[in-house]
Design a protein around this motif. Sequence first.
Motif, PDB file in Angstrom:
ATOM      1  N   LEU A 121      12.160  34.721 -37.933  1.00  0.00           N
ATOM      2  CA  LEU A 121      10.953  34.493 -38.716  1.00  0.00           C
ATOM      3  C   LEU A 121       9.945  33.631 -37.970  1.00  0.00           C
ATOM      4  O   LEU A 121       8.739  33.895 -38.011  1.00  0.00           O
ATOM      5  CB  LEU A 121      11.318  33.841 -40.052  1.00  0.00           C
ATOM      6  CG  LEU A 121      12.063  34.733 -41.050  1.00  0.00           C
ATOM      7  CD1 LEU A 121      12.437  33.944 -42.297  1.00  0.00           C
ATOM      8  CD2 LEU A 121      11.222  35.942 -41.428  1.00  0.00           C
ATOM      9  N   GLU A 166       1.976  35.087 -48.363  1.00  0.00           N
ATOM     10  CA  GLU A 166       2.980  35.848 -47.618  1.00  0.00           C
ATOM     11  C   GLU A 166       4.368  35.482 -48.142  1.00  0.00           C
ATOM     12  O   GLU A 166       4.729  34.299 -48.249  1.00  0.00           O
ATOM     13  CB  GLU A 166       2.866  35.541 -46.128  1.00  0.00           C
ATOM     14  CG  GLU A 166       3.892  36.253 -45.266  1.00  0.00           C
ATOM     15  CD  GLU A 166       3.702  37.765 -45.268  1.00  0.00           C
ATOM     16  OE1 GLU A 166       4.712  38.469 -45.146  1.00  0.00           O
ATOM     17  OE2 GLU A 166       2.554  38.230 -45.403  1.00  0.00           O
ATOM     18  N   ASN A 167       5.166  36.469 -48.456  1.00  0.00           N
ATOM     19  CA  ASN A 167       6.436  36.233 -49.136  1.00  0.00           C
ATOM     20  C   ASN A 167       7.439  35.485 -48.270  1.00  0.00           C
ATOM     21  O   ASN A 167       8.020  34.487 -48.683  1.00  0.00           O
ATOM     22  CB  ASN A 167       7.040  37.568 -49.597  1.00  0.00           C
ATOM     23  CG  ASN A 167       6.222  38.235 -50.684  1.00  0.00           C
ATOM     24  OD1 ASN A 167       5.607  37.554 -51.505  1.00  0.00           O
ATOM     25  ND2 ASN A 167       6.206  39.563 -50.699  1.00  0.00           N
ATOM     26  N   SER A 168       7.668  35.973 -47.054  1.00  0.00           N
ATOM     27  CA  SER A 168       8.739  35.434 -46.220  1.00  0.00           C
ATOM     28  C   SER A 168       8.299  34.269 -45.342  1.00  0.00           C
ATOM     29  O   SER A 168       9.128  33.725 -44.613  1.00  0.00           O
ATOM     30  CB  SER A 168       9.301  36.544 -45.322  1.00  0.00           C
ATOM     31  OG  SER A 168       9.766  37.633 -46.095  1.00  0.00           O
ATOM     32  N   ARG A 186       8.933  28.932 -48.351  1.00  0.00           N
ATOM     33  CA  ARG A 186       9.842  28.929 -49.500  1.00  0.00           C
ATOM     34  C   ARG A 186       9.065  29.086 -50.813  1.00  0.00           C
ATOM     35  O   ARG A 186       7.858  28.828 -50.879  1.00  0.00           O
ATOM     36  CB  ARG A 186      10.639  27.624 -49.527  1.00  0.00           C
ATOM     37  CG  ARG A 186      11.489  27.382 -48.301  1.00  0.00           C
ATOM     38  CD  ARG A 186      12.296  26.116 -48.473  1.00  0.00           C
ATOM     39  NE  ARG A 186      13.101  25.815 -47.304  1.00  0.00           N
ATOM     40  CZ  ARG A 186      12.707  25.018 -46.314  1.00  0.00           C
ATOM     41  NH1 ARG A 186      11.508  24.454 -46.371  1.00  0.00           N
ATOM     42  NH2 ARG A 186      13.493  24.790 -45.287  1.00  0.00           N
ATOM     43  N   TYR A 189       6.240  35.143 -37.219  1.00  0.00           N
ATOM     44  CA  TYR A 189       5.028  34.577 -37.815  1.00  0.00           C
ATOM     45  C   TYR A 189       4.327  33.590 -36.880  1.00  0.00           C
ATOM     46  O   TYR A 189       3.674  32.639 -37.341  1.00  0.00           O
ATOM     47  CB  TYR A 189       5.366  33.886 -39.128  1.00  0.00           C
ATOM     48  CG  TYR A 189       5.757  34.842 -40.220  1.00  0.00           C
ATOM     49  CD1 TYR A 189       4.835  35.703 -40.789  1.00  0.00           C
ATOM     50  CD2 TYR A 189       7.068  34.888 -40.690  1.00  0.00           C
ATOM     51  CE1 TYR A 189       5.189  36.587 -41.793  1.00  0.00           C
ATOM     52  CE2 TYR A 189       7.436  35.768 -41.698  1.00  0.00           C
ATOM     53  CZ  TYR A 189       6.492  36.609 -42.237  1.00  0.00           C
ATOM     54  OH  TYR A 189       6.853  37.482 -43.229  1.00  0.00           O
ATOM     55  N   LYS A 238      16.141  32.377 -39.056  1.00  0.00           N
ATOM     56  CA  LYS A 238      15.037  31.443 -38.853  1.00  0.00           C
ATOM     57  C   LYS A 238      14.379  31.649 -37.504  1.00  0.00           C
ATOM     58  O   LYS A 238      13.146  31.572 -37.382  1.00  0.00           O
ATOM     59  CB  LYS A 238      15.552  30.006 -38.971  1.00  0.00           C
ATOM     60  CG  LYS A 238      14.434  28.979 -39.024  1.00  0.00           C
ATOM     61  CD  LYS A 238      14.929  27.650 -39.539  1.00  0.00           C
ATOM     62  CE  LYS A 238      13.764  26.704 -39.756  1.00  0.00           C
ATOM     63  NZ  LYS A 238      14.171  25.434 -40.365  1.00  0.00           N
TER      64      LYS A 238
END
Length: 463
Positions: free
Chosen positions: A387, A180-182, A185, A391, A384
């Motif tokens: 996100l 998963e990209n996001s 890091r 997630y 942050k």
Amino acid sequence: MIRFLLAYKHLLLQISLSLLLGVFLTLLKIPTVFLLGLHTYIHPDNVARDGGNGVRAAIRRPSGSDSSSSLEGYKNMTSNSKVEVKRRSKTKDKFEFDENNAQIFRLKLDEAHIESRLYFDQYRYCFIYSIVAAFCQLCYYYLDVGADSGVFVNGSLIPVILGFVGLGKLFISLARVSFENSASRRSEKQLSMLFGVLGFLFGVLILNGIVPGIFDFDFGLIDGFVRVVVSILMGCIAGFLYIPAAKSARAFWLGTDQIRSNLGMISCGWFGRIIVYTNYLLIVVSALLWINPFIKILVIKDRNDPGGAHLISSEVDAQKLVGNVGWSQSEFTKLRVCCLLVSSFLQIMALRPNVQMYLNEALLSWYQRLHASKVPDLEFSRAKVFLHNHYLCMVALQFFALPVLVLLFVGLSQIDGNSFKSFHLMCDFKEVALFMAWWIVFVWAVFTSVTLFLYRRGIVYVS
């Protein structure tokens, strides 16, 4: 008909119980209930004040110019400097805290919030499949079945199939969330790939006996192809578990208040701390029980004198206690399996505190940046918070995968060997399954311990 039911009663019982448990978990929404009551945070967007357009900072700069304080020609420098210092001291009181743009909201997660998060379907299916498979393995272990009666008569077909289905579902889900990209890091993804390669090489060394005498496993019956497959699986596990282990270490660091923030909303309560501490210690102990220097201390070799009473007459003879005190080999084998199982159950119990600490990490980021300067930049903390809220189910899946993988591998290792011979498995799968369960615990313990050490030394920090 009655003879058929009596002959295959264990198989029918396994099928019935698995279907009933699956329906029960689905209808009552147990995966959703497992996360209910956790607190998440919402950082609202900047709100323009006084009907103005554009975005204002969280703490506004003082308005108005100080043009009158400039020097004019050849006036007295002393008097002007006093006036300037005086006016500057007054302007310091004009900084105003903009509560509309710096506030954060705390929300209790309900059913609609949880089910709308990304990767909720993967988390729900993995939860249901894994719990059903583990329950079937538990039923098979306690059922009075004959070892040589066949896979259909003793009912071992169902726990084996469901075990492989649960393992496959977990591995596919872990592989998907790892890319998963996001969610993490770029450096963390690169480290995951590096640890995956190192895990594969380490597996080749262990399975081929290049490092003999260190780990208490016997792979003499495993052929070359299976050793390569197991080595690849070890590398995948090492790569997939690095990011969840790092998140678990951060949750441990925040939950036990190692940063000494004294913020009650960030750290967990006394019960959560007991669970987290006990779980970490038991994982480390379980990982050490397959290393030979510890085995020599804990396993009895001399059965005629299990207490080692005649060996303690002097200090020199005290060294001879190694191999003469402790457990017998059979008791020690049961102890190692029990440690794996108990550590898995404690990890499941620690799932809610770990997920809550993951959400509180975003709160800590907002708090640190809010007090970092008089004009803080809250865009990073706002992203942050979003996100971590977005997630939530992905992190719950990562924390849930470790203990369930260990439970399924341990459950497969306890099924009788004749059942696996019926499936034409050309290797000692019981030994491989137990080794994979230990490998997961070992990798998790190493990653978590190293990350905590880096936090303790101040090399990395939570932000």
